[in-house]
Design an enzyme around this catalytic site. Structure first.
Site: not given
Ligand code: BES
Ligand code: MN
Ligand code: ZN
Length: 460
Positions: A239, A313
């Site tokens: 990120k 996820r």
């Protein structure tokens, strides 16, 4: 920091609720010194105004709290918390004609305003205490506030002190407090126990990944699954700095289900509770998983990694597959899963997904009743094409920027089996701007709504 009410028979300074509607009539019924004081201080009953009324010795004899109008109340929650945030330590009582529901909200708002995060600086100052209003179930509100405080503390604690091991320790503390059982599978044992995705996401960290499982109680089975990414660097798809800044909160789903678990256990709800937390750090190192890798999940499905930053996820996939092996009556998943959820609904409205209309109705009702807003989102099946890469069963990160929160929910849904009643919350877990009863920082979303709805959903 523990929330509490004042003794029911302690002396208290009354806090009088003054609505804007009928303000002139109300004022006309007051004695002249009070009328003069109200005028002199420009008190109009507008929402959030707090006016201290001195007695003959100039100590605060009572307090007027502007209650505004109906619109103010649909706009802002926890008006009463404004008084709690402003007034000096002491004992206060609620004085005014509120409905039972509004009285509960006022009392809870007061408790929630007492939260301070004091682990690193500052002290647990004395806070003003409220005498339990008549008709209010004090123990229940305390349990709710304690659950919320737990959630806030866990999120606010930085990753240096809230890695997978510390999240496990916090869950152990909670289990010990309520006599719950706990089981933890850590590090390479995850491979033997067939939790390959949890292991893969967490293996690059020096702090071992784990699956934490808490079980408690008897009754209809409820399983809560919470994303416990104790820090999300994004992995090799690192990120940028600005996006990484807040990623200590990426265990917000775990923190919120633990807060909810506390509410359930402290009030002795008649359910068989199971909490599953895949706890990992999504880190960067030579053994980090890579874009292009194809992994096999617990349930045998293959997943192509198109972005190592879509890690939530993955760890939830194994946990949800595991949850489905012993299908409960209700499965609830909470996760700070996508930036897209925040783009869609902003920071304080919790998007949730379910196929079950009755469940959705119950959740939305609960949310409205306890002022913990949630909003149903579509599990739009045609978008499943976006998470099917061809080279594997699933793609963890569809390219393009369409419906990111929806496709993440569809991804999770593939791992849920034999569990018709499933809801997934894509929460933000962070309050960027302080509001009454809701300080800036870590915050629970949806837990109070779920807690309120549970008895109805499960017919208990
Ligand atoms: N933890 C983030 C999601 C997130 C970001 C929540 C900011 C709240 C605020 C998650 O692991 C993530 O990085 N998701 C990616 C998924 C994408 C790569 C498909 C996202 O949302 O950008
Ligand atoms: Mn991520
Ligand atoms: Zn994440």
């Amino acid at each position: 920091m523990t929330p509490r009410f004042a003794d029911p028979d302690s002396r208290a300074i009354p806090v009088r609720i003054v609505p804007k509607a009928g303000f002139d009539d109300w004022l006309g019924r007051q004695d002249e010194p009070l009328r003069d004081w109200v005028h002199a201080c420009d008190f109009t009953g507008a929402a959030g105004q707090v006016l201290r009324v001195p007695g003959p010795d100039l100590s605060v004899a009572r307090v007027l709290l502007g209650w505004g109008n109906h619109r103010d109340h649909t706009r802002k929650r926890f008006q009463m918390a404004r008084a709690a945030a402003t007034l000096a330590p002491g004992t206060y009582s609620l004085d005014g004609d509120l409905t039972a529901n509004a009285t509960e909200e006022a009392a809870l708002g007061w408790l929630l305003a007492g939260y301070r995060f004091t682990r690193y600086a500052g002290k647990d100052r004395d806070v003003p205490l409220l005498r339990v209003p008549r008709g209010v179930d004090a123990a229940r509100l305390i349990a709710i506030a304690e659950g919320e405080f737990l959630t806030r503390d866990l999120i606010n604690t930085p990753s240096s002190d809230m890695g997978p091991a510390e999240l496990e320790a916090a869950t152990r503390d909670l289990a010990a407090r309520h006599g719950a059982d706990i089981q933890v599978t850590t590090g390479d044992a995850l491979l033997d126990a067939n939790f390959p995705l949890i292991h893969t996401v967490g293996r690059a960290s020096t702090r071992a990944p784990r699956l934490i499982e808490l079980t408690w109680g008897e009754g209809p089975a409820v399983t809560l699954v919470g994303k416990g990414v104790c820090f999300d660097t994004g992995g090799l798809n690192l990120k940028p700095g600005a996006s990484m800044g807040l990623m200590k909160k990426d265990m917000g789903g775990a923190a919120t289900v633990l807060g909810l678990a506390h509410m359930i256990m402290a009030t002795g709800l008649k359910v068989r509770l199971r909490v599953l937390i895949p706890a990992v750090e999504n880190a960067v190192s030579g053994n980090a998983f890579r874009p292009g890798d194809i992994l096999t999940a617990r349930n045998g499905m293959t997943v192509e990694i198109n972005n190592t930053d879509a890690e939530g996820r993955l760890v939830l996939a194994d946990a949800l597959a595991f949850a489905s092996e012993d299908p409960p009556e209700l499965t609830i998943c909470m996760a700070t899963l996508t930036g897209a959820a925040r783009v869609a609904l902003g920071p304080d409205l919790a998007p949730y997904y379910t196929d079950d209309d009755a469940l959705a109705m119950a959740l939305s009702h609960g949310a409205a009743r306890v002022r913990d807003p949630v909003w149903r989102m579509p599990l739009h099946r045609p978008y499943e094409a976006m998470i099917e890469p061809g080279i594997a069963d699933l793609d963890n990160a569809p390219s393009g920027s369409f419906a990111g929160s929806v496709t993440a929910a569809l991804f999770l849904d593939r791992f849920v089996k034999d569990t018709p009643r499933f809801a997934h919350f894509d929460i933000y877990g962070w309050n960027p701007t302080a509001a009454p009863g809701r300080p800036k920082g870590g915050i629970g979303m949806g837990a109070r709504a779920i807690f309120d709805a549970l008895p109805g959903i499960l017919s208990i």
